[in-house]
Design a protein around this motif. Sequence first.
Motif, PDB file in Angstrom:
ATOM      1  N   PRO A 108      42.582  28.347  31.838  1.00  0.00           N
ATOM      2  CA  PRO A 108      43.815  29.442  31.787  1.00  0.00           C
ATOM      3  C   PRO A 108      43.317  30.804  31.749  1.00  0.00           C
ATOM      4  CG  PRO A 108      44.007  27.527  30.367  1.00  0.00           C
ATOM      5  CD  PRO A 108      42.513  27.424  30.680  1.00  0.00           C
ATOM      6  N   SER A 109      41.910  31.123  31.171  1.00  0.00           N
ATOM      7  CA  SER A 109      41.599  32.430  31.366  1.00  0.00           C
ATOM      8  C   SER A 109      40.912  32.971  32.204  1.00  0.00           C
ATOM      9  CB  SER A 109      40.876  32.515  29.802  1.00  0.00           C
ATOM     10  OG  SER A 109      41.617  32.140  28.712  1.00  0.00           O
ATOM     11  N   CYS A 110      40.568  31.962  33.444  1.00  0.00           N
ATOM     12  CA  CYS A 110      39.884  32.756  34.388  1.00  0.00           C
ATOM     13  C   CYS A 110      40.681  33.635  35.295  1.00  0.00           C
ATOM     14  CB  CYS A 110      39.404  31.470  35.419  1.00  0.00           C
ATOM     15  SG  CYS A 110      38.244  30.414  34.763  1.00  0.00           S
ATOM     16  N   PHE A 111      40.029  34.566  35.900  1.00  0.00           N
ATOM     17  CA  PHE A 111      40.825  35.559  36.693  1.00  0.00           C
ATOM     18  C   PHE A 111      41.501  36.360  35.974  1.00  0.00           C
ATOM     19  CE2 PHE A 111      40.270  32.059  39.672  1.00  0.00           C
ATOM     20  CZ  PHE A 111      39.141  32.459  40.610  1.00  0.00           C
ATOM     21  N   GLU A 112      41.094  36.519  34.701  1.00  0.00           N
ATOM     22  CA  GLU A 112      41.976  37.241  33.654  1.00  0.00           C
ATOM     23  C   GLU A 112      43.333  36.777  33.459  1.00  0.00           C
ATOM     24  OE1 GLU A 112      41.427  41.406  35.256  1.00  0.00           O
ATOM     25  OE2 GLU A 112      39.513  41.644  34.160  1.00  0.00           O
ATOM     26  N   GLY A 113      43.535  35.584  33.395  1.00  0.00           N
ATOM     27  CA  GLY A 113      44.886  35.039  33.353  1.00  0.00           C
ATOM     28  C   GLY A 113      45.817  35.213  34.524  1.00  0.00           C
TER      29      GLY A 113
END
Length: 379
Positions: free
Chosen positions: A290-295
């Motif tokens: 869920p936190s990948c690509f800055e959310g």
Amino acid sequence: MKDTVPHTAPSTPYHRLAVLGAGSWGTALATVLARNGRSVRLWARRPDQAERINASGENADYLPGVMLPGGLSATADLASALKDVEAVLIVTPSSTLRQMCRAMAPHLPAGVPIALACKGVERDTGYLLSEVVAEELPGHVVGAVSGPTFARETALDHPTAATVAFPFGYKDRLNPGTSPAARLALSLSGGGFRPYVSDDLVGVEVGGAVKNVIAIACGMMSGAGFAENTRAALITRGIDEMKLLAQTLGGRRETVTGLSGAGDLTLTCSSTTSRNMSLGHQLGQGIPRPSCFEGRPVVVEGEVNAVSVTDLAHRIRVPMPICETVNAVLHKGANLQEAFNALWARPIEAEPFALDLSLDHPAPDTRLQFASLDGGLTA
């Protein structure tokens, strides 16, 4: 003596085309066509996006700083986009393809060829994307455009090569220059964009679908701290998984060694410019999904196709251990470190594939040194 000179039958490009999907790759393809003098309608899902593209001459949402050529107009009206077109390119996400086809059906001129510039396998059916289109839009020949192509570089006219694949019927073989593949290739040819023609649609589609999953694997291992040996191994063995799946589905193994297979895979596994590689790299660093690509809610085709490709492989009994590993980590809660340790400890196999050999691994408990994950994903 047999004439070895390639057949160069007269061919005519398509002059009026629709590109459905105004993301980065759809915009890049529309740019190539318009730059070559074609009349192009670029369909955007959102009316406000279409309005901004027309007003500014730029798709600031997806290709900021790339000025679009004349002859390209954007619209959110599907009927308007498809009116009187000679060919259509679909560049929408693979997961929405069937829905897209149903929306197109009332507006699509009879017999217009359709080329897919999206990649994947439909999850519920196991169909290749061309089979989805053929089922929803009978009476239209279906092909694909695929290859090692980052959208921004293509739109900026960097030298780029890709494959245009369509089935070749009897008439196409008598007059290959008038085939949909040749005509679309000619439509795209110009500047830095160089297309090649293929009659192996299955091989081209399999390469495009599987390469995104392998790229996530490369990203995972890169993010976990491993380097070139590991990436080269995953690319090479990933190509073997592509070959076996393509051959089983009726494609040709050698197609996978071309632009749409090995070429596309090598590019996608070489840079975090690829969303697939980037996702894997972030996961390998221990960043929760869920936190990948800055959310941000970024669509990653390989994440979707990790499920559909492995489901298809199970149905037709094709071993695809790298894809299985990626799917296990992404969708089955598997620990990344344990999953890749298990991949590396599989029984020793032969290369080439024709040699029938399987040996138990002599050190199945060997642990790979996932230095970057010591405080992250280790069980």
